[in-house]
Write a protein that holds these residues in place. Structure first.
Motif: not given
Length: 359
Positions: A327-331
């Motif tokens: 899973m990837v997300s933006s910070v």
């Protein structure tokens, strides 16, 4: 037999006379014939040439073979007139280790393939190094050794003869001074004339040999040019091999180089020419770029498939294995080339060039 005894007695007398003359000179009790300034300068020049030739020879040997144990072994084989056994040099050992590890990790993985390519380049460099060492040994080291073991030994031999002739000459001068009777003076004058002639003859021989040092310098200059040319060829080959390797590694994602730059950012700045790489990114990365842009502009997370193995360069990064799904997300505030990756309880930064977003 009677002749040999007389000759032996004459030689012994000559040696004794030289020893007495030398001792009296040391104590300042006898005069010493000085060599002319030109001959003294030639002797000094020859000694200087010998000194620096030995030093350059030794340091070149260290350059070509840094391992002292190997140098001693090669020296012994040379003295025993035996062929030195062929051994792998450091570049070959490194290259073979890279190739073996690359094959074990898998030539199909980015890291394994890169290791194999680097190993093959190291072996090419090893071959160039062998040619450089062989050329230097033949065209540079051998002429220097020949001078020290041949020409200079001849000079030493003739210089020693000149020293003996000078002692004989000065002993004859002392003998003439001490002679009181007419017969003794006549004999001493005849002896002085003969020793003077022998001294002059030996001084001329020695002078001619010493003047040959100029030819030695000219020959060593040609050898030096050959050595420089061999070095130039060697480094040019190594540079070209590395340029070709860099182009091959350009087929891999750019995160390889960006990780290296981040890890060395705290070091002193060194100006290194960067070769342009025109190799495009993989098609899958280009097609997914719009999806990454959308993910970075909005909150939320998505699944992504890992394209290549990735080893984390720090504790804030996440290591990846090819074909796994994370899973990837933006910070907010994170560099545009990175996303936050999650695998179970593990969390860390991951490079977007190693990922393919899934629908």
């Amino acid at each position: 037999m009677d002749f040999n005894v007389k000759r032996l007695a004459a030689d012994a007398g000559t040696l004794f006379s030289r020893a007495v003359q030398f001792t009296e000179e040391k104590f300042g009790q006898a005069e010493k014939t000085e060599l002319d300034a030109h001959l003294e300068n030639l002797l000094t020049r020859a000694e200087s040439t010998k000194h620096w030739t030995e030093k350059i020879l030794k340091q070149t040997e260290v350059l070509l073979q840094p391992n002292p144990n190997v140098r001693i072994e090669e020296f012994l084989y040379e003295k025993l007139d035996k062929k030195v056994p062929t051994r792998m040099n450091n570049h070959e050992l490194l290259g073979q280790s890279m190739i073996d590890s690359g094959n074990e990790f898998g030539p199909g993985t980015a890291y394994g393939n890169a290791l194999i390519k680097c190993g093959e380049t190291e072996k090419q460099i090893a071959g160039a190094e062998r040619e450089f060492i062989q050329s230097s040994a033949i065209n540079f080291l051998t002429p220097f050794r020949n001078f020290l073991e041949g020409d200079f030994k001849t000079i030493l031999k003739e210089r020693k003869l000149l020293q003996n002739k000078r002692l004989d000459l000065d002993a004859a001068k002392t003998k003439l001074k001490k002679a009181k009777m007419a017969d003794a003076r006549a004999l001493a004058e005849q002896d002085l004339k003969m020793t003077q002639s022998e001294f002059d003859r030996q001084a001329e021989i020695t002078r001619l040999l010493l003047e040959g040092i100029s030819s030695t310098h000219a020959h060593h200059l040609r050898c030096l040019n050959d050595f420089v040319e061999a070095q130039m060829t060697y480094y040019a080959q190594c540079y070209q091999y590395m340029v070709d390797l860099q182009k091959q590694l350009g087929n891999f994602p750019s995160a390889f180089s960006s990780n290296n730059n981040q890890s060395t950012s705290g070091a002193a700045s060194v100006s290194v020419p960067i070769l342009p790489l025109s190799t495009p990114l993989p098609a899958s990365t280009a097609n997914a770029s719009s999806g990454f842009t959308e993910l970075q502009n909005f909150s939320g997370s998505r699944k992504a498939r890992v394209l290549y193995d990735y080893d984390a360069a720090g504790s804030n990064e996440l290591s990846l294995l090819a074909d796994e799904v994370i899973m990837v997300s933006s910070v907010p505030g994170m560099d545009s080339d990175w996303l936050m990756g999650e695998r179970g309880n593990q969390k860390g930064k991951v490079p977007i060039t190693y990922l393919e977003l899934l629908n």
